[in-house]
Write a protein that holds these residues in place. Structure first.
Motif, PDB file in Angstrom:
ATOM      1  N   MET A  99       0.851  -1.177   0.000  1.00  0.00           N
ATOM      2  CA  MET A  99       0.000   0.000   0.000  1.00  0.00           C
ATOM      3  C   MET A  99       0.894   1.236   0.000  1.00  0.00           C
ATOM      4  N   SER A 100       0.531   2.193  -0.828  1.00  0.00           N
ATOM      5  CA  SER A 100       1.304   3.423  -0.911  1.00  0.00           C
ATOM      6  C   SER A 100       1.115   4.256   0.363  1.00  0.00           C
ATOM      7  N   ILE A 101       2.036   5.167   0.564  1.00  0.00           N
ATOM      8  CA  ILE A 101       1.944   6.043   1.737  1.00  0.00           C
ATOM      9  C   ILE A 101       0.704   6.924   1.627  1.00  0.00           C
ATOM     10  N   PHE A 102       0.439   7.446   0.427  1.00  0.00           N
ATOM     11  CA  PHE A 102      -0.744   8.291   0.289  1.00  0.00           C
ATOM     12  C   PHE A 102      -2.022   7.493   0.530  1.00  0.00           C
ATOM     13  N   SER A 103      -2.067   6.257   0.089  1.00  0.00           N
ATOM     14  CA  SER A 103      -3.233   5.400   0.373  1.00  0.00           C
ATOM     15  C   SER A 103      -3.403   5.214   1.875  1.00  0.00           C
TER      16      SER A 103
ATOM     17  N   LEU B 255       1.134  18.596  18.139  1.00  0.00           N
ATOM     18  CA  LEU B 255       1.702  18.457  16.807  1.00  0.00           C
ATOM     19  C   LEU B 255       1.204  19.571  15.898  1.00  0.00           C
ATOM     20  N   ASN B 256       2.082  20.082  15.078  1.00  0.00           N
ATOM     21  CA  ASN B 256       1.740  21.159  14.163  1.00  0.00           C
ATOM     22  C   ASN B 256       1.388  20.569  12.793  1.00  0.00           C
ATOM     23  N   TRP B 257       0.334  19.767  12.741  1.00  0.00           N
ATOM     24  CA  TRP B 257      -0.060  19.084  11.512  1.00  0.00           C
ATOM     25  C   TRP B 257      -0.550  20.035  10.432  1.00  0.00           C
ATOM     26  N   ARG B 258      -0.923  21.256  10.807  1.00  0.00           N
ATOM     27  CA  ARG B 258      -1.442  22.224   9.839  1.00  0.00           C
ATOM     28  C   ARG B 258      -0.381  22.712   8.855  1.00  0.00           C
ATOM     29  N   THR B 259       0.892  22.658   9.252  1.00  0.00           N
ATOM     30  CA  THR B 259       1.961  23.126   8.364  1.00  0.00           C
ATOM     31  C   THR B 259       3.093  22.116   8.196  1.00  0.00           C
ATOM     32  N   SER B 260       3.155  21.107   9.022  1.00  0.00           N
ATOM     33  CA  SER B 260       4.276  20.165   8.997  1.00  0.00           C
ATOM     34  C   SER B 260       3.845  18.783   8.505  1.00  0.00           C
ATOM     35  N   ILE B 261       4.463  18.321   7.429  1.00  0.00           N
ATOM     36  CA  ILE B 261       4.175  16.981   6.927  1.00  0.00           C
ATOM     37  C   ILE B 261       4.656  15.937   7.932  1.00  0.00           C
ATOM     38  N   VAL B 262       5.753  16.209   8.624  1.00  0.00           N
ATOM     39  CA  VAL B 262       6.260  15.271   9.633  1.00  0.00           C
ATOM     40  C   VAL B 262       5.225  15.104  10.737  1.00  0.00           C
ATOM     41  N   ASP B 263       4.699  16.203  11.249  1.00  0.00           N
ATOM     42  CA  ASP B 263       3.707  16.130  12.321  1.00  0.00           C
ATOM     43  C   ASP B 263       2.397  15.516  11.826  1.00  0.00           C
ATOM     44  N   LEU B 264       2.028  15.788  10.583  1.00  0.00           N
ATOM     45  CA  LEU B 264       0.820  15.193  10.016  1.00  0.00           C
ATOM     46  C   LEU B 264       0.959  13.668   9.971  1.00  0.00           C
ATOM     47  N   LEU B 265       2.094  13.199   9.487  1.00  0.00           N
ATOM     48  CA  LEU B 265       2.321  11.754   9.429  1.00  0.00           C
ATOM     49  C   LEU B 265       2.352  11.141  10.824  1.00  0.00           C
ATOM     50  N   LYS B 266       2.979  11.830  11.777  1.00  0.00           N
ATOM     51  CA  LYS B 266       3.010  11.341  13.164  1.00  0.00           C
ATOM     52  C   LYS B 266       1.595  11.251  13.722  1.00  0.00           C
ATOM     53  N   LEU B 267       0.787  12.274  13.483  1.00  0.00           N
ATOM     54  CA  LEU B 267      -0.588  12.293  13.973  1.00  0.00           C
ATOM     55  C   LEU B 267      -1.372  11.102  13.437  1.00  0.00           C
ATOM     56  N   LEU B 268      -1.092  10.744  12.195  1.00  0.00           N
ATOM     57  CA  LEU B 268      -1.792   9.630  11.565  1.00  0.00           C
ATOM     58  C   LEU B 268      -1.197   8.273  11.938  1.00  0.00           C
ATOM     59  N   GLY B 269      -0.129   8.286  12.718  1.00  0.00           N
ATOM     60  CA  GLY B 269       0.507   7.036  13.117  1.00  0.00           C
ATOM     61  C   GLY B 269       1.295   6.389  11.989  1.00  0.00           C
ATOM     62  N   LEU B 270       1.777   7.209  11.065  1.00  0.00           N
ATOM     63  CA  LEU B 270       2.536   6.706   9.922  1.00  0.00           C
ATOM     64  C   LEU B 270       4.011   7.073  10.055  1.00  0.00           C
ATOM     65  N   ASP B 271       4.845   6.378   9.322  1.00  0.00           N
ATOM     66  CA  ASP B 271       6.284   6.620   9.316  1.00  0.00           C
ATOM     67  C   ASP B 271       6.555   8.029   8.798  1.00  0.00           C
ATOM     68  N   SER B 272       7.245   8.831   9.592  1.00  0.00           N
ATOM     69  CA  SER B 272       7.546  10.204   9.183  1.00  0.00           C
ATOM     70  C   SER B 272       9.030  10.388   8.872  1.00  0.00           C
ATOM     71  N   SER B 273       9.757   9.289   8.742  1.00  0.00           N
ATOM     72  CA  SER B 273      11.192   9.374   8.468  1.00  0.00           C
ATOM     73  C   SER B 273      11.450  10.040   7.117  1.00  0.00           C
ATOM     74  N   LEU B 274      12.685  10.481   6.936  1.00  0.00           N
ATOM     75  CA  LEU B 274      13.068  11.106   5.674  1.00  0.00           C
ATOM     76  C   LEU B 274      12.869  10.131   4.515  1.00  0.00           C
ATOM     77  N   ALA B 275      13.188   8.878   4.723  1.00  0.00           N
ATOM     78  CA  ALA B 275      13.012   7.872   3.663  1.00  0.00           C
ATOM     79  C   ALA B 275      11.539   7.756   3.273  1.00  0.00           C
ATOM     80  N   ALA B 276      10.640   7.758   4.262  1.00  0.00           N
ATOM     81  CA  ALA B 276       9.207   7.671   3.979  1.00  0.00           C
ATOM     82  C   ALA B 276       8.724   8.914   3.252  1.00  0.00           C
ATOM     83  N   ARG B 277       9.231  10.062   3.646  1.00  0.00           N
ATOM     84  CA  ARG B 277       8.822  11.305   2.981  1.00  0.00           C
ATOM     85  C   ARG B 277       9.353  11.357   1.552  1.00  0.00           C
ATOM     86  N   LYS B 278      10.537  10.826   1.326  1.00  0.00           N
ATOM     87  CA  LYS B 278      11.063  10.752  -0.043  1.00  0.00           C
ATOM     88  C   LYS B 278      10.203   9.810  -0.886  1.00  0.00           C
ATOM     89  N   GLU B 279       9.757   8.720  -0.289  1.00  0.00           N
ATOM     90  CA  GLU B 279       8.873   7.792  -1.005  1.00  0.00           C
ATOM     91  C   GLU B 279       7.546   8.467  -1.349  1.00  0.00           C
TER      92      GLU B 279
END
Length: 150
Positions: free
Chosen positions: A1-5, A84-108
């Motif tokens: 499953m893709s990260i966006f999915s 978490l500052n999910w309104r402006t931060s993709i890292v915090d948004l991913l953390k809020l959703l319980g998803l991997d927020s690592s640089l590798a995941a964000r590059k994917e």
């Protein structure tokens, strides 16, 4: 499953069209409505485009149900207890959703969303990712305030 999915699965209800896959679900839903129309031609009459179209009226287009993305995420933040500052931060948004927020995941995720900039400039990529994710949520039936999309 893709990260966006995975993002869609966390925000939208499981029965929402964004999660059910528009291709397979739409095809399965369209088949039952098409069969009665084509069977309505008199026996022995060949089904031609004109007789099929005349006997098979298009079902009304049902608008995609809207999900208030901001409300869903705000409720998730209340429940999380984390600031978490999910309104402006993709890292915090991913953390809020319980998803991997690592640089590798964000590059994917950047690759999935067709980012053309340098993934070595993580600040620029992160800002682009957040905007793109919010825009894609809106395109998939999410109600997203304009300030979160730009």
């Amino acid at each position: 499953m893709s990260i966006f999915s995975s993002i869609l699965n966390k925000i939208f209800p499981h029965d929402h069209p964004a999660n059910t896959g528009s291709g397979a679900a739409a095809g399965a839903a369209a088949s039952p409505t098409a069969a009665p129309g084509s069977a309505s031609a008199p026996a022995g009459t060949p089904a031609t485009p004109s007789t099929t179209a005349a006997g098979n009226s298009q079902p009304p287009v049902t608008p995609m149900p809207t999900v208030d993305v901001e409300a869903v995420l705000a409720k998730m933040q209340e429940s999380s207890g984390e600031k978490l500052n999910w309104r402006t931060s993709i890292v915090d948004l991913l953390k809020l959703l319980g998803l991997d927020s690592s640089l590798a995941a964000r590059k994917e995720l950047a690759s999935e969303l067709h980012y053309t900039g340098s993934t070595e400039d993580s600040a620029a990529m992160n800002m682009w990712l957040h905007k793109q994710v919010m825009q894609k949520l809106a395109e998939n039936g999410g109600k997203v305030p304009d300030d979160l999309k730009s």
